[in-house]
Design an enzyme around this catalytic site. Structure first.
Site, PDB file in Angstrom:
ATOM      1  N   ASN A   1      23.132 100.870  65.484  1.00  0.00           N
ATOM      2  CA  ASN A   1      22.494 100.460  64.238  1.00  0.00           C
ATOM      3  C   ASN A   1      23.143 101.270  63.116  1.00  0.00           C
ATOM      4  O   ASN A   1      22.738 102.387  62.814  1.00  0.00           O
ATOM      5  CB  ASN A   1      20.992 100.773  64.374  1.00  0.00           C
TER       6      ASN A   1
ATOM      7  N   ARG B   1      23.043  95.897  65.273  1.00  0.00           N
ATOM      8  CA  ARG B   1      22.317  95.332  64.135  1.00  0.00           C
ATOM      9  C   ARG B   1      23.364  94.996  63.082  1.00  0.00           C
ATOM     10  O   ARG B   1      24.170  95.859  62.709  1.00  0.00           O
ATOM     11  CB  ARG B   1      21.335  96.349  63.581  1.00  0.00           C
TER      12      ARG B   1
ATOM     13  N   HIS C   1      15.708  92.859  56.597  1.00  0.00           N
ATOM     14  CA  HIS C   1      14.700  93.494  57.457  1.00  0.00           C
ATOM     15  C   HIS C   1      14.123  92.482  58.450  1.00  0.00           C
ATOM     16  O   HIS C   1      13.009  92.649  58.943  1.00  0.00           O
ATOM     17  CB  HIS C   1      13.508  94.059  56.640  1.00  0.00           C
TER      18      HIS C   1
ATOM     19  N   ARG D   1      16.262 102.362  45.311  1.00  0.00           N
ATOM     20  CA  ARG D   1      16.631 101.052  44.745  1.00  0.00           C
ATOM     21  C   ARG D   1      15.548 100.581  43.781  1.00  0.00           C
ATOM     22  O   ARG D   1      14.352 100.763  44.044  1.00  0.00           O
ATOM     23  CB  ARG D   1      16.791 100.009  45.857  1.00  0.00           C
TER      24      ARG D   1
ATOM     25  N   GLU E   1      12.927  98.361  65.840  1.00  0.00           N
ATOM     26  CA  GLU E   1      14.090  97.489  65.636  1.00  0.00           C
ATOM     27  C   GLU E   1      15.097  97.618  66.781  1.00  0.00           C
ATOM     28  O   GLU E   1      15.654  96.617  67.229  1.00  0.00           O
ATOM     29  CB  GLU E   1      14.773  97.842  64.311  1.00  0.00           C
TER      30      GLU E   1
END
Ligand code: ADP
Length: 414
Positions: free
Chosen positions: A7, A97, A185, A258, A400
């Site tokens: 990932n 990922r 996501h 962000r 994840e």
């Protein structure tokens, strides 16, 4: 079956190795080896943390070369104090990922030269991520040339968005060129929707007084992934119908560094009047905004909440985060025309009781009510609404890497 999951992020790399026996779809085992690499702690160095069944090990490698670090990680899998397997040939499959799969991929795929080319082509849309994924894929190809590799896309779950949810109100030639909402996501939103449906199913079967069967089978869910990056998804019948991130992971909610959505004319103003370059705007919006930019304290929600009693800017950052989160939830609510469960996940969603409380209090008018005790008792994979609440509120630990491992297992078994 031994599954290696990679990932790769813009400034970190998480990797883990699962050893699966039998049908793994019913449980999520602990990885037998986990590694996290951080390039931000000490310039020119990779800070590596490795966790095995034997303990935790910290290392520092003087390099900025990702492939060199990945080679080091692979060596650590079968050598020295971090050894977890006898040889790399024990690895059956590798899952990656991949942040951006564009409109091309609606599900996970086995990596072929054509898939690699698409990931490379999409690097213009995800310059901080897709090149890092490709480096990982190519490094594995060199070291383990016969081991199959799988790409699991963060965009794939949102492939079900309708044109009205994915189109920006701009000239349509641009939409045809690929300027549209993709959403991100997705691995986390999909995993949490699946876990939420299981938890709601268990609630329904253990409750004799109320008819909860409809929401137990096809619930309307709003999943709130609140970590360093933050996004919401509106999910109906297990499919994403709306989401807050857009063409890139910069859109939507306020995040750690962000900005989330802002008036696009601010960029025109900064270019025209202040002569900002593209790189300066990129840094401003991706690295210097959000909790960090507003609080002036930190991008980390823990530090912002600690500082806010004494620091008005930290208080404003927190209030703004909540204001944006509530607006986003309201927008997802309208897209779903109702909601059965609100799901919190990610570092903030799983750990911050005050964020959950402040987000939920705005929806009291719907008769949504939190059980304050449950909210403060570090809930994991649990319903924290009161029995009378009209909406369930779930805290789900997102996994994840495990979701990526399961995709590999399904592809290998098919
Ligand atoms: P990523 O999006 O990089 O995977 P995480 O999901 O791990 O990140 O979320 C990281 C963020 O979670 C941190 O920046 C921090 O703001 C937040 N966080 C972690 N623990 C807590 C906590 N106990 N209270 C509030 N926020 C927390």
């Amino acid at each position: 079956m031994k599954i290696l999951v990679l990932n790769a992020g813009s400034s970190s790399q998480k990797s883990c190795l699962y050893d699966l026996t039998g049908d793994p779809s019913q449980n999520s085992p602990q990885p037998i080896w986990e590694a996290a690499v951080d390039w931000t702690q000490h310039q020119g160095f990779a800070a590596v943390k490795i966790k095995t069944l034997q303990g935790e090990f910290k290392q520092e490698i003087q390099t900025t070369d990702r492939t060199q670090v990945l080679t080091h990680l692979l060596d650590s899998l079968h050598q020295g104090e971090t050894q977890a397997i006898a040889a790399l040939s024990a690895i059956d499959i590798v899952g990656h990922r991949v942040v951006h799969g564009g409109a091309h991929y609606t599900e996970s795929v086995r990596i072929t030269p054509a898939v690699k080319q698409t990931i490379a082509d999409l690097a213009i849309l995800a310059p901080n991520h897709n090149p890092a994924h490709l480096e990982g894929i190519e490094a594995i190809e060199k070291i383990l040339p016969t081991v199959p590799q799988v790409a699991v896309f963060d965009t794939a779950f949102h492939a079900t968005l309708s044109p009205v949810a994915f189109t920006y109100p701009i000239p349509q030639e641009l939409t045809q060129q690929g300027i549209r909402r993709y959403g991100f996501h997705g691995i986390s939103h999909q995993y949490c929707a699946h876990r939420a449906t299981e938890i709601l199913g268990a609630c329904a079967s253990s409750n004799d007084d109320r008819d909860l069967t409809s929401f137990a089978t096809s619930p309307k869910l709003i999943t709130c992934h609140l970590g360093n990056g933050c996004s919401l998804a509106a999910i109906q019948n297990g499919q994403s119908i709306d989401t807050t991130m857009g063409f890139t992971p910069l859109d939507g909610l306020m995040m750690g560094t962000r900005s989330g959505a802002i008036d696009p004319a601010i960029l025109l103003h900064l270019q025209r009047q202040e002569h900002y370059t593209v790189e300066q705007l990129d840094t401003l919006l991706n690295k210097e905004s959000g909790l960090k930019g507003v609080s002036g304290v930190s991008a980390d929600m823990r530090q912002v909440t600690e500082a806010m009693a004494a620091n008005p800017q930290a208080q404003l950052a927190f209030d703004l985060f909540i204001h944006r989160l509530r607006s986003g939830i309201g927008s997802m609510l309208a897209s779903l025309q109702g909601v059965d469960a609100l799901v919190f996940t990610g570092g903030i969603g799983e750990n911050s009781a005050i964020v959950r409380e402040q987000a939920c209090v705005a929806f009291k008018f719907l008769r949504l009510e939190l059980d304050q005790d449950k909210n403060h008792q570090r809930p994991v994979n649990q319903d924290i609404a009161t029995p009378d609440s009209s909406v369930r509120v779930l805290v789900i630990h997102t996994e994840e890497d495990w979701a990526i491992a399961l995709e590999c297992w399904k592809i290998q078994a098919s």
